[in-house]
Design an enzyme around this catalytic site. Structure first.
Site, PDB file in Angstrom:
ATOM      1  N   LYS A  12      -8.370  -5.208 -10.179  1.00 38.30           N
ATOM      2  CA  LYS A  12      -8.624  -3.796 -10.463  1.00 38.30           C
ATOM      3  C   LYS A  12      -9.336  -3.624 -11.817  1.00 38.30           C
ATOM      4  O   LYS A  12     -10.132  -2.703 -11.993  1.00 38.30           O
ATOM      5  CB  LYS A  12      -7.309  -3.016 -10.426  1.00 38.30           C
ATOM      6  N   VAL A  54     -14.698  -5.551   4.841  1.00 35.24           N
ATOM      7  CA  VAL A  54     -15.466  -5.256   3.624  1.00 35.24           C
ATOM      8  C   VAL A  54     -15.704  -6.486   2.741  1.00 35.24           C
ATOM      9  O   VAL A  54     -16.411  -6.403   1.738  1.00 35.24           O
ATOM     10  CB  VAL A  54     -14.834  -4.121   2.776  1.00 35.24           C
ATOM     11  N   TYR A  88      -3.651  -8.916  -8.689  1.00 34.94           N
ATOM     12  CA  TYR A  88      -3.957  -7.517  -8.372  1.00 34.94           C
ATOM     13  C   TYR A  88      -4.531  -6.802  -9.600  1.00 34.94           C
ATOM     14  O   TYR A  88      -5.573  -6.153  -9.528  1.00 34.94           O
ATOM     15  CB  TYR A  88      -2.686  -6.817  -7.885  1.00 34.94           C
TER      16      TYR A  88
HETATM   17  P1  NAI Z   1      -3.154   1.273   2.639  1.00 34.82           P
HETATM   18  O1  NAI Z   1      -2.586  -0.082   2.885  1.00 34.82           O
HETATM   19  O2  NAI Z   1      -2.384   2.469   3.097  1.00 34.82           O
HETATM   20  O3  NAI Z   1      -4.631   1.357   3.247  1.00 34.82           O
HETATM   21  C1  NAI Z   1      -5.576   0.342   3.047  1.00 34.82           C
HETATM   22  C2  NAI Z   1      -6.564   0.338   4.210  1.00 34.82           C
HETATM   23  O4  NAI Z   1      -7.558  -0.655   3.930  1.00 34.82           O
HETATM   24  C3  NAI Z   1      -5.926  -0.031   5.552  1.00 34.82           C
HETATM   25  O5  NAI Z   1      -6.312   0.899   6.555  1.00 34.82           O
HETATM   26  C4  NAI Z   1      -6.476  -1.429   5.841  1.00 34.82           C
HETATM   27  O6  NAI Z   1      -6.630  -1.703   7.235  1.00 34.82           O
HETATM   28  C5  NAI Z   1      -7.823  -1.380   5.126  1.00 34.82           C
HETATM   29  N1  NAI Z   1      -8.333  -2.724   4.801  1.00 34.82           N
HETATM   30  C6  NAI Z   1      -7.652  -3.731   4.192  1.00 34.82           C
HETATM   31  N2  NAI Z   1      -8.430  -4.832   4.101  1.00 34.82           N
HETATM   32  C7  NAI Z   1      -9.637  -4.497   4.632  1.00 34.82           C
HETATM   33  C8  NAI Z   1     -10.849  -5.212   4.831  1.00 34.82           C
HETATM   34  N3  NAI Z   1     -10.984  -6.490   4.454  1.00 34.82           N
HETATM   35  N4  NAI Z   1     -11.889  -4.568   5.404  1.00 34.82           N
HETATM   36  C9  NAI Z   1     -11.768  -3.266   5.802  1.00 34.82           C
HETATM   37  N5  NAI Z   1     -10.636  -2.553   5.660  1.00 34.82           N
HETATM   38  C10 NAI Z   1      -9.582  -3.163   5.090  1.00 34.82           C
HETATM   39  O7  NAI Z   1      -3.410   1.339   1.057  1.00 34.82           O
HETATM   40  P2  NAI Z   1      -3.559   2.563   0.012  1.00 34.82           P
HETATM   41  O8  NAI Z   1      -2.296   2.685  -0.724  1.00 34.82           O
HETATM   42  O9  NAI Z   1      -4.151   3.741   0.672  1.00 34.82           O
HETATM   43  O10 NAI Z   1      -4.596   1.907  -1.000  1.00 34.82           O
HETATM   44  C11 NAI Z   1      -5.970   2.217  -1.018  1.00 34.82           C
HETATM   45  C12 NAI Z   1      -6.551   1.696  -2.303  1.00 34.82           C
HETATM   46  O11 NAI Z   1      -5.891   2.306  -3.408  1.00 34.82           O
HETATM   47  C13 NAI Z   1      -6.401   0.190  -2.515  1.00 34.82           C
HETATM   48  O12 NAI Z   1      -7.572  -0.318  -3.111  1.00 34.82           O
HETATM   49  C14 NAI Z   1      -5.218   0.084  -3.463  1.00 34.82           C
HETATM   50  O13 NAI Z   1      -5.242  -1.098  -4.226  1.00 34.82           O
HETATM   51  C15 NAI Z   1      -5.451   1.318  -4.319  1.00 34.82           C
HETATM   52  N6  NAI Z   1      -4.293   1.823  -5.048  1.00 34.82           N
HETATM   53  C16 NAI Z   1      -3.159   2.170  -4.376  1.00 34.82           C
HETATM   54  C17 NAI Z   1      -2.069   2.651  -5.070  1.00 34.82           C
HETATM   55  C18 NAI Z   1      -0.788   3.014  -4.386  1.00 34.82           C
HETATM   56  O14 NAI Z   1       0.222   3.190  -5.079  1.00 34.82           O
HETATM   57  N7  NAI Z   1      -0.757   3.149  -3.075  1.00 34.82           N
HETATM   58  C19 NAI Z   1      -2.112   2.821  -6.537  1.00 34.82           C
HETATM   59  C20 NAI Z   1      -3.377   2.466  -7.128  1.00 34.82           C
HETATM   60  C21 NAI Z   1      -4.417   1.981  -6.399  1.00 34.82           C
END
Ligand code: NAI
Length: 249
Positions: free
Chosen positions: A157, A59, A153
């Site tokens: 955001k 992305v 980070y």
């Molecule tokens: P996760 O690590 O479980 O999933 C992230 C996914 O994004 C993975 O499948 C990864 O392969 C994919 N990814 C990473 N870089 C990429 C790239 N350059 N191109 C395409 N795909 C890519 O993370 P999670 O926890 O589901 O987080 C999702 C979103 O939510 C993120 O933006 C994170 O910052 C945000 N977030 C998460 C929180 C948490 O506590 N888990 C809290 C607040 C926000």
């Protein structure tokens, strides 16, 4: 309830955590889901589960992102929903005094530039349709900051939040809604990885959440489905907090 019947929904970061839970929820609500991830194995699995399409893409790469939305349109005939969600966690020591420029830039690329690219390439399709819903994943830290020193980070955001407000206002008259989703801490691989390195951090975080626990990814997905659907037809440019009360405490 099938509020997204036959809507075409692109989900980035579809292979894991919040993205994966949302793929499942979107499919349950009747959407045709285009699953986007860097990880071919998890992304393919998600798409198979949802009866949708997998597009492997980075992305942060504009050609890849353009291909994602083109493929969605050419395969299914519209782009109704874009859930721009892929992101990475902060570097190990993300304090202003320790974070190096390379680490800072990488976080901005994956968490912020990716959202700019996805919006840029989704909006032209939505504009032609006169309708669309974009949900960008920010975080509760965009609203309240973080005492745990995650400067790159939190800044990324904050950028997502500001961009979503700006676009929500700019494109409202064209029928395109843009909202920033601000989850609190969610039990996903991203959080587990962070807390594995620093278990005390989990406890410190937990005491500040009024609901007394971390969210499950399915609880965030329920909010995303609401924002994607017409049930949220009067909501745009918002910071949509799903945070167990942490930002109000
Ligand atoms: P996760 O690590 O479980 O999933 C992230 C996914 O994004 C993975 O499948 C990864 O392969 C994919 N990814 C990473 N870089 C990429 C790239 N350059 N191109 C395409 N795909 C890519 O993370 P999670 O926890 O589901 O987080 C999702 C979103 O939510 C993120 O933006 C994170 O910052 C945000 N977030 C998460 C929180 C948490 O506590 N888990 C809290 C607040 C926000």
């Amino acid at each position: 309830m099938r509020r997204l019947q036959d809507r075409v929904a692109v989900v980035t970061g579809a292979g894991s955590g919040i993205g994966l839970a949302t793929v499942r929820r979107f499919a349950d609500e009747g959407a045709r889901v285009v699953c986007v991830d860097l990880d071919e194995v998890t992304g393919t699995k998600a798409a198979e589960e949802a009866g949708g399409l997998f597009v492997r893409a980075d992305v942060t790469d504009e050609d890849d992102v353009a291909r994602v939305f083109r493929t969605a349109f050419e395969t299914y005939g519209s782009v109704d929903v874009a859930f721009n969600n892929a992101g990475i966690s902060p570097p190990d020591d993300d304090s202003i005094l320790e974070t190096g420029l390379d680490a800072w830039r990488r976080v901005q690329e994956v968490n912020l530039t990716s959202v700019y690219l996805c919006c840029k390439h989704a909006i032209p399709y939505m504009r032609r349709q006169g309708k669309g819903s974009i949900i960008n994943t920010a975080s509760f830290v965009a609203v309240m900051g973080s005492a745990t020193s995650q400067i790159s980070y939190t800044a990324s955001k904050g950028g997502v939040l500001a961009m979503s407000r700006e676009l929500g206002v700019q494109f409202a008259r064209e029928g395109i809604r843009v909202n920033a989703l601000c989850p609190g801490p969610v039990n996903t691989p991203l959080l587990q990885e962070l807390f594995a390195k620093d278990p005390e951090r989990a406890q410190r975080r937990l005491v500040h959440i009024p609901l007394g626990r971390f969210a499950e990814a399915s609880e965030i997905a329920a909010a995303v489905a609401f924002l994607a659907s017409d049930d949220s037809s009067f909501i745009t440019g918002s910071e949509f907090l799903v945070d167990g009360g942490i930002s109000g405490a």
